[in-house]
Structure formats: structure tokens, C-alpha cells
Design an enzyme around this catalytic site. Structure first.
Site, PDB file in Angstrom:
ATOM      1  N   ARG A  53       0.871  -1.164   0.000  1.00 37.36           N
ATOM      2  CA  ARG A  53       0.000   0.000   0.000  1.00 37.36           C
ATOM      3  C   ARG A  53       0.914   1.222   0.000  1.00 37.36           C
ATOM      4  O   ARG A  53       2.120   1.122   0.028  1.00 37.36           O
ATOM      5  CB  ARG A  53      -0.976  -0.009   1.175  1.00 37.36           C
ATOM      6  CG  ARG A  53      -0.589  -0.772   2.464  1.00 37.36           C
ATOM      7  CD  ARG A  53       0.592  -0.225   3.154  1.00 37.36           C
ATOM      8  NE  ARG A  53       0.457   1.226   3.334  1.00 37.36           N
ATOM      9  CZ  ARG A  53       1.449   2.025   3.602  1.00 37.36           C
ATOM     10  NH1 ARG A  53       2.684   1.572   3.685  1.00 37.36           N
ATOM     11  NH2 ARG A  53       1.260   3.304   3.779  1.00 37.36           N
ATOM     12  N   ARG A  90      -7.979  -0.072  -6.545  1.00 41.64           N
ATOM     13  CA  ARG A  90      -8.205   0.963  -5.526  1.00 41.64           C
ATOM     14  C   ARG A  90      -8.388   2.297  -6.236  1.00 41.64           C
ATOM     15  O   ARG A  90      -7.680   2.599  -7.195  1.00 41.64           O
ATOM     16  CB  ARG A  90      -7.031   1.042  -4.533  1.00 41.64           C
ATOM     17  CG  ARG A  90      -6.896  -0.185  -3.637  1.00 41.64           C
ATOM     18  CD  ARG A  90      -5.829   0.011  -2.548  1.00 41.64           C
ATOM     19  NE  ARG A  90      -6.292   0.911  -1.487  1.00 41.64           N
ATOM     20  CZ  ARG A  90      -5.493   1.373  -0.511  1.00 41.64           C
ATOM     21  NH1 ARG A  90      -4.209   1.053  -0.510  1.00 41.64           N
ATOM     22  NH2 ARG A  90      -5.978   2.162   0.433  1.00 41.64           N
ATOM     23  N   ASP A 243      -1.957  10.859  -1.448  1.00 43.43           N
ATOM     24  CA  ASP A 243      -2.336   9.862  -2.455  1.00 43.43           C
ATOM     25  C   ASP A 243      -2.762  10.514  -3.755  1.00 43.43           C
ATOM     26  O   ASP A 243      -2.802   9.854  -4.799  1.00 43.43           O
ATOM     27  CB  ASP A 243      -3.456   8.982  -1.899  1.00 43.43           C
ATOM     28  CG  ASP A 243      -2.961   8.152  -0.731  1.00 43.43           C
ATOM     29  OD1 ASP A 243      -2.928   8.666   0.399  1.00 43.43           O
ATOM     30  OD2 ASP A 243      -2.542   7.005  -0.968  1.00 43.43           O
TER      31      ASP A 243
HETATM   32  C1  LIG Z   1       3.679   7.955   0.101  1.00 44.27           C
HETATM   33  S1  LIG Z   1       2.014   7.702  -0.183  1.00 44.27           S
HETATM   34  C2  LIG Z   1       1.504   7.102   1.335  1.00 44.27           C
HETATM   35  C3  LIG Z   1       0.050   7.311   1.554  1.00 44.27           C
HETATM   36  O1  LIG Z   1      -0.689   6.119   1.218  1.00 44.27           O
HETATM   37  C4  LIG Z   1      -1.362   5.688   2.378  1.00 44.27           C
HETATM   38  O2  LIG Z   1      -2.600   5.122   2.108  1.00 44.27           O
HETATM   39  P1  LIG Z   1      -2.750   3.498   2.125  1.00 44.27           P
HETATM   40  O3  LIG Z   1      -1.909   2.979   3.254  1.00 44.27           O
HETATM   41  O4  LIG Z   1      -4.238   3.285   2.316  1.00 44.27           O
HETATM   42  O5  LIG Z   1      -2.282   3.040   0.765  1.00 44.27           O
HETATM   43  C5  LIG Z   1      -1.528   6.967   3.187  1.00 44.27           C
HETATM   44  O6  LIG Z   1      -2.547   7.782   2.660  1.00 44.27           O
HETATM   45  C6  LIG Z   1      -0.173   7.578   3.007  1.00 44.27           C
HETATM   46  O7  LIG Z   1      -0.038   8.932   3.305  1.00 44.27           O
END
Ligand SMILES: CSC[C@H]1O[C@H](OP(=O)(O)O)[C@H](O)[C@@H]1O
Length: 367
Positions: A53, A90, A243
Site C-alpha cells: 500500500r 483501488r 495519495d
Molecule cells: C507515500 S504515499 C503514502 C500514503 O498512502 C497511504 O494510504 P494506504 O496505506 O491506504 O495506501 C496513506 O494515505 C499515506 O499517506
């Protein structure tokens, strides 16, 4: 980054197994599980179910998924079908579409017979570019942290970060953590307040693990403690990831970021966003109205994962049977709450003027 002294990326192509390997982040910090992704379903599942992620890493994983599919079936039909399958995993992180578009732009003009090699090369290039972008974000963000340290006479610089925008959210370095790693390497006395980041606890599970691994002084805090710490002058700067950031500077990031930005504004704490350029969506201006916010399963709210007394990683229910839950996974921080954007090209205001100064090739989009 290193794990027990051994350099790692979060995703890589392993020649020995002839497969793409990832760190399956669902089991951290309690278990380091490295798993192969061998077919399109593996890649799509890994993104959708958050084995990997983080916006840049999601894009890199999709790029490798496309490359593996081109080795199996390089036809136009499969190129487009693979784009669709991976794109639909996603909805919020723009890096997913950015990476898939970059792959298709490289592959579509080629005869199918040349696509497999070209796809692997492009996927590798996307990963290498991410590492370099994040390294530069670290260098640019380091200047901010140096200034704070100087203002404090060399005293400790206290950073609050939300979720995990660390090397585990990218191919390497991280975005929000890159300035922190660079500052520690430069000998600046750093301390990080790590938001646990309910409900998936990326902060508690992943950022805390990163900070431990790299011996960065830190405290884990509940999401609701950040405002209190800011009120009491314990936070010098907030640095978060994103994101998707719009052409106007609205910042979409993990749920709870908006509340941190409000608390920072109310307490005159600088609020910065570490922003690699592939995370800018130049086609969108109004983040609140135009960015799709992923709604994940309520089970992520009603249950929590941890290590049980026997050492096994388990899920436990924390709410009553029959209690439903809403689980928006992201929110949007309006540009006016953002002090600045830390990009690989430098730091700018979260405004069309600031962004187009660093990215003149997109100046028209930013108007
Ligand atoms: C460097 S981007 C990281 C960003 O992504 C995370 O979301 P997720 O863990 O759901 O993919 C989160 O928003 C982070 O800031």
C-alpha cells in the site's frame, strides 16, 4: 532501506525465483513475510487487500503486474484488459493510473513481440525513478528541518506524521519520512510523533517499525493526541504524504489528515506535504468534489489486528456484534490549510502559482 543491515526495497524482481517479490505488509511489524506475485490475480489482490500500500508503491506494483502479463500475453486485448483489472483495485491514489498509463504509453506503440522486454524495463525504470524522486524530496525537506534546528539552537526537532508515508509506502526512502531519514543522517536531533492511524494502523504497525529499524527517536500516539501536543508547543512541524494532490494544491491523504491540518492551522504549526510529482493529478482542481474516496470494509473498524499471547498475529473484534461501521479511507485537506509542498524539484506553496513555478510544463493545468 535496511532491515537488520540488509538493504531492501519494498518490491523487486528476483532473478533466482524469476518472480516479482514484495514485503507482505499485512504481517508487519510482527513478521517479515516476503512473497512472490506470479499472476495478474496475485498483483490485483496484493493491491486491493493492501499486502502492499502507499500511492507510489501501488503504482510500482501495477507496473510490475503489467510487465508480468505482457510476458504471458502481449496482445492489445490483454494490454487493455490488464490496465482495467489493475486500475479498478483501488480508486484514490493517482499513482496507480499514472503508472498504468506510463506502461501503456510505452507498450502500445510496440509490436507485441517486443512488449515483454520493454515492459520489464519500464517497470524497473518506474521503480528507480521513484527512489530518486523520494531521495530528492528528502534533500529538499532536510532544509526545512535544518532551519527549525537552527532556530532552536540545535535543539530537538519534533515532527508529527500521519499514517505511513515511509519507505514501505514507496519503493524506497518514503516521502514524508525521507526528510526525517536525511535529517538523522545529517546529525540533526530528531523526534517523531507517529500517529497510530486508525483503522488500519499504518502508523502503529509500519511507521513505528521503520523508526525502530532506523533508530529514529519516536513516540507512538493515538490519532486524537496530535491537537493536544500542538496546543502545548510540542510539535515543530507536521509532514504527511499524499495519495493525490490536485492542480490547485488540495491534498488527499489518509483519513484523519484533514483534522491534523485543522489543528496545525489553529496552533500555527507548519503543515507540509511530501509530494512526488506522479502523485499530482493535473486534471483535477477541486479535491473535495472530484477525488474519489475509497470506502473500505467496516470490518477494518470493528476489528483490530495484533500479536496474541502465543505470538501469532490475530484479529480481534472490538465492537459489539451487530454494530455497523463507516470506513472512508481518505480525506481531502484544502490547499489553504497546507503550508507547503515538498517535491523532488523543490518546495512550493500549495497554489497554482507555486506549483506551476516548479512544474512549468503543467502551467496551463494549474491555472
Ligand atoms: C507515500 S504515499 C503514502 C500514503 O498512502 C497511504 O494510504 P494506504 O496505506 O491506504 O495506501 C496513506 O494515505 C499515506 O499517506
Amino acid at each position: 532501506m535496511k532491515i537488520n543491515g540488509t538493504p531492501y526495497r519494498s518490491i523487486w524482481r528476483d532473478a533466482a525465483s524469476d518472480a516479482v517479490q514484495i514485503i507482505d505488509q499485512r504481517w508487519l511489524p510482527h513478521e517479515l513475510r516476503i512473497v512472490p506475485l506470479r499472476n495478474l490475480n496475485d498483483f490485483a489482490t496484493a493491491i486491493r487487500d493492501m499486502w502492499v500500500r502507499g500511492a507510489p508503491l501501488i503504482g510500482a506494483t501495477a507496473a510490475w503486474g503489467m510487465a508480468e502479463e505482457m510476458a504471458r500475453d502481449p496482445s492489445d486485448t490483454n494490454l487493455n484488459a490488464t490496465w482495467d483489472v489493475l486500475h479498478d483495485t483501488r480508486p484514490t491514489a493517482i499513482n496507480l493510473r499514472w503508472a498504468l498509463d506510463a506502461m501503456r504509453a510505452t507498450l502500445a506503440p510496440l509490436p507485441p513481440a517486443k512488449r515483454a522486454d520493454a515492459a520489464r524495463a519500464k517497470a524497473e525504470a518506474i521503480c528507480d525513478e521513484d527512489v530518486e524522486i523520494n531521495r530528492r524530496i528528502g534533500e529538499n525537506g532536510l532544509a526545512l528541518l535544518r532551519d527549525i534546528a537552527a532556530r532552536k539552537g540545535g535543539g530537538r526537532v519534533n515532527v508529527l506524521t500521519h499514517c505511513n508515508a515511509g519507505w514501505l509506502a514507496t519503493v524506497d526512502w518514503g516521502t514524508a519520512t525521507s526528510p526525517i531519514y536525511h535529517a538523522v543522517e545529517a546529525g540533526i536531533d530528531m523526534h517523531v510523533f507517529v500517529d497510530e492511524t486508525r483503522p488500519r494502523n499504518q502508523g502503529a504497525l509500519l511507521t513505528a517499525w521503520e523508526m525502530n529499524s532506523h533508530r529514529v527517536s519516536h513516540d507512538l500516539i493515538v490519532d486524537n493526541a496530535g491537537g493536544h501536543l500542538m496546543q502545548h508547543g510540542e510539535v515543530d512541524i507536521v509532514i504527511v504524504g499524499t495519495d493525490r494532490t490536485t492542480a490547485r494544491g488540495d491534498v488527499c491523504n489518509k483519513i484523519g489528515t484533514y483534522l491534523k491540518a485543522l489543528a496545525a492551522k489553529a496552533n500555527d504549526v507548519p503543515f507540509y506535504v511530501a509530494l512526488p510529482s506522479p502523485t499530482i493529478d493535473w486534471t483535477v482542481r477541486d479535491g473535495l468534489r472530484e477525488i474519489p474516496i475509497e470506502e473500505r470494509s467496516g470490518r477494518e473498524v470493528t476489528h483490530v489486528q495484533g500479536r496474541g499471547p502465543d505470538g501469532r498475529v490475530v484479529d480481534v473484534q472490538i465492537s459489539p456484534d451487530g454494530t455497523g461501521a463507516r470506513n472512508p479511507a481518505f480525506d481531502v485537506t484544502p490547499a489553504e490549510l497546507v503550508t507547503g509542498l515538498i517535491t523532488e524539484r523543490g518546495i512550493c506553496a500549495a497554489t497554482p502559482k507555486g506549483m506551476s513555478a516548479l512544474f512549468p510544463e503543467y502551467a496551463t493545468a494549474a491555472q
